[in-house]
Each structure stands twice: as C-alpha cells, then as structure tokens.
Design an enzyme around this catalytic site. Structure first.
Site, short mmCIF file in Angstrom:
data_model
loop_
_atom_site.label_atom_id
_atom_site.label_comp_id
_atom_site.label_asym_id
_atom_site.label_seq_id
_atom_site.Cartn_x
_atom_site.Cartn_y
_atom_site.Cartn_z
N GLU A 180 -2.81 15.68 -3.17
CA GLU A 180 -1.46 14.84 -3.65
C GLU A 180 -1.47 15.96 -5.38
O GLU A 180 -0.44 16.40 -5.55
CB GLU A 180 -1.09 13.99 -3.90
CG GLU A 180 -0.64 13.05 -2.89
CD GLU A 180 -0.25 11.77 -3.36
OE1 GLU A 180 -0.30 10.98 -4.32
OE2 GLU A 180 -0.07 10.33 -2.39
N ASN A 189 -3.15 -3.97 2.12
CA ASN A 189 -1.80 -3.47 1.97
C ASN A 189 -0.81 -3.30 3.46
O ASN A 189 -1.44 -2.18 3.95
CB ASN A 189 -2.01 -2.17 1.43
CG ASN A 189 -0.84 -1.69 1.50
OD1 ASN A 189 0.70 -1.58 1.62
ND2 ASN A 189 -0.44 0.15 1.33
N TYR A 194 -6.76 -0.55 -11.27
CA TYR A 194 -6.18 -1.90 -10.59
C TYR A 194 -6.49 -2.43 -11.91
O TYR A 194 -4.74 -3.44 -11.74
CB TYR A 194 -8.08 -2.86 -10.33
CG TYR A 194 -7.91 -2.07 -8.54
CD1 TYR A 194 -7.71 -1.55 -7.45
CD2 TYR A 194 -9.37 -0.80 -9.19
CE1 TYR A 194 -8.07 -1.70 -6.50
CE2 TYR A 194 -9.54 0.07 -7.49
CZ TYR A 194 -8.96 -0.44 -6.55
OH TYR A 194 -9.31 0.07 -5.17
N CYS A 229 -1.56 2.73 -2.11
CA CYS A 229 -2.40 2.12 -2.42
C CYS A 229 -3.18 3.24 -2.70
O CYS A 229 -4.59 3.34 -3.37
CB CYS A 229 -3.40 0.88 -1.18
SG CYS A 229 -3.03 1.68 0.07
N HIS A 230 -3.44 4.40 -2.47
CA HIS A 230 -4.51 5.38 -2.21
C HIS A 230 -4.26 5.85 -3.83
O HIS A 230 -6.10 6.16 -4.34
CB HIS A 230 -4.39 6.67 -1.62
CG HIS A 230 -3.25 7.15 -1.47
ND1 HIS A 230 -2.02 6.64 -1.07
CD2 HIS A 230 -3.19 8.25 -1.88
CE1 HIS A 230 -0.91 7.68 -1.08
NE2 HIS A 230 -1.32 8.53 -2.08
#
Lengths: 208, 159
Positions: A201, A166, A143, A174-175
């Site tokens: 991912e 978002n 952040y 945003c994850h």
C-alpha cells in the site's frame, strides 16, 4: 457358476467413472441449492501473492477470509459450527470478492465494494471492526487511537484482540493498525504478511 | 465440540455410494435425478442431523426412498434382464448398466435387501427397518437376491 463373494464385492465396489458423474451431479445440486436458498455458506480459495486465501460468504455477504497460515478445513469446520453446516464449494458466489481482492493485490483497487456479513464478531470487537473500515488505503492508525474512536480509550488490549480475531482480514484492514510507537504489533496471519501488505500500500500507485 | 462437517465433505465422502444405490434401484436413466433429489433433500435436513450420526447410512436410506419413489412414479419401469443388449460378466469389464438392470429386475424385497446391504453397506437390522421386515427376513432376502442375480448373470453369460 459365478462366485457369490465376487458378486457381493462387485456390488459394493467403487467405480472409476463414478467420480466424474458425481462431479457433474454435484454441480447441479450446488446451483439448485443456491437458487432455492439452501446454500448457507459458499466458499472458494483464491491464489494471491501472500498465498492461498479462503473466502466464505453467506447470502448477506462475505463472512470470512482465511489467511494462508490458517488450516482451511478447520476454518470451514468452525463456520459449520458457528453459522451452518450447509456449506458448499461454490466459487461463482464469490466471483466479485475474488476479483476485488485480485485488483487489490495488483494495486488497481484501494477500497472494497462488497457487502460484508459481520455476524462472527460481537459487541465491542464488532464496533472496533467498523472503525477499522475507516482507516484508508496506505494510512495507519494506532491501537490506542482505535480504542479512543471506539469509545473506550483504555481498551487498547481489547482492540488488539479485535484485530487478532478479525474474521475478514485484508477486507477489514487490521493490517493498518500499529503500535503508538510505530512498531508493527501483531498479525494473525504472521508479521511478514502484515509487512508485505503495508509495503504494497505504501508503493506509489500505478493502477488508479 | 464435535459438530457436523461441512456438507461439501458429505458429498465428497458419500456421493459415489449414493449414486450406486440410485443406479441399482432406479436404473441408470433415473439415477441422476434420484441422486440430485437425495442430496437436495439431505442438504435441507442436514442441520437437524445429530452430530456423530452415521451419515452414510442416513444418505443411503434417503437415496433408497427417493429411488423407489422414482420407480413408483412409473415414469420408467426397470428393464427386464431378458431384454439386455449387453452381456454382463463378472470380470472388471462388466457393464455396470447390465449389473444394475439385473439388480433392478429382482423381486422388490430381494432388491431392497441386496441394495441396502451389499451396495449401500447398511447392516441387516437397518435394512430390515427400512423394508418393514425382520432382520432374519432381510438376511434371507439378500441371500436369495444374490442367488437370483448369479443365475441371471450366468444365463446372460452362457447365451
């Protein structure tokens, strides 16, 4: 002599075969509305490993992704109030977005190639979203780093609210935003979904 | 803030009643086009509709006008009851096409009052505005229309 009450009831009664006729006519109106620019927001749902997503698009691009924990009727109601009530279920307009999200979940796609409409985000939050788009697949950012990149290093909490609000989660990643100590932080769609996306991912790619 | 619901919900909630109004006024053959014209025109005007409006009444009004326009265009005049191939009866097996043709064959004021009030569910006062008449006259026209329909349907039944 027929009973007048039976006759008036019959005039106002629903018919079984009507639903079918209405569905057929509705499809015709949707395609005409789309062709004549009367369809301001098209939407569809999409089943994914994390649950049912709501996808909504304006003629400019994808405008809203509703996560499985969101009430879809409420999301559509908000779009009606904030963009336009000319909202129709028109899956064809979202074919491409749906295909790319499918590919993302099957790990054959690492970045999205669809136009986005960011009209639901304003000011600082919008510029945070732009910077979020630069965090690549499988990478993460804090952040604090995102606040610095957006030109306001002290606005860490504001970055948190930009993530939380978002309008296009998944597509605007945003994850991939974590706390500086590496812990998860928050996620509007629920922390288990954030964990699942990060794990997806992190697995070695097989599709690309 | 209570805003307008997404138009998709409007079609889902009122598509069927609009179809009945279109069928009753324009006849089964022109009803589909009247329905499409109604919803396209409603979609265009929808964002300007005041939140909290009676959406059903609004749509029935548009549908009635579109359907009447279709008749006036003269592409296909309503088929008189006497030439019906079907024999309408009042049980659930009744052919809707037969019923709507019988409605279409009513005198225009009676047909308007019957369709707007009994099919579309508009109060007599709103039906009267649309028909350019008084509430009492609309009420009378609807009653006369129902009586005429009964006669026509009974005649068909007794053939």
């Amino acid at each position: 002599m027929t009973n007048p009450d039976a006759l008036t009831r019959l005039l106002g009664a629903e018919r079984d075969a009507e639903a079918e006729a209405v569905a057929r006519l509705r499809a015709r109106v949707v395609s005409q509305a789309s062709a004549t620019g009367l369809l301001d927001v098209a939407y569809r749902t999409l089943d994914t490993p994390i649950g049912s997503l709501l996808l909504a698009a304006t003629p400019e691009g994808l405008v809203r992704v509703g996560l499985p924990n969101e009430d879809q009727a409420r999301v559509l109601g908000e779009l009606a109030a904030r963009i336009s009530p000319r909202i129709l279920h028109a899956p064809a307009r979202l074919d491409r977005a749906a295909r790319e999200i499918d590919e993302y979940f099957s790990r054959s796609r690492h970045s999205f190639d669809i136009s986005l409409d960011l009209r639901l985000a304003h000011g600082f939050r919008r510029s945070v979203l732009h910077h979020m788009l630069e965090i690549g697949y499988g990478a993460t950012a804090s952040y604090a780093a995102l606040a610095a990149a957006s030109g306001s290093p002290k606005a860490v909490r504001a970055v948190g609210s930009a993530c939380a609000t978002n309008p296009l989660p998944l597509v605007i990643p945003c994850h991939r935003v974590l706390r500086s100590d590496g812990t998860l932080g928050g996620y509007a769609g629920g922390l288990e979904v954030k964990q699942l996306l990060l794990a997806l991912e992190a697995r070695p790619g097989d599709g690309l | 803030m209570l805003g307008l619901p997404p138009f998709e919900e409007v079609i889902a909630a009122h598509g069927a009643v609009v179809l009945r109004v279109c069928r009753a006024v324009a006849g089964p053959d022109d009803a589909d086009d009247a329905w499409s014209e109604t919803f396209l025109s409603a979609l265009q005007a929808y964002p300007r509709l005041a939140a909290g409006s009676n959406v059903r009444g609004w749509l029935v009004t548009i549908a009635y006008r579109k359907a009447v326009d279709r008749i006036r265009a003269g592409r296909r005049a309503p088929i008189p009851v006497g030439t019906l191939p079907e024999r309408p009866s009042l049980d659930r097996e009744l052919s809707d096409a037969g019923l709507w043709r019988a409605v279409a064959a009513l005198a225009p004021k009676q047909r308007g009052a019957v369709v707007l009030h009994h099919v579309g569910g508009l109060p007599y006062a709103e039906a009267a505005d649309l028909l350019g008449t008084s509430e009492a006259a609309a009420r009378r026209a609807a009653a006369d229309g129902i009586a005429a329909l009964r006669k026509a349907l009974d005649r068909e039944e007794s053939i």
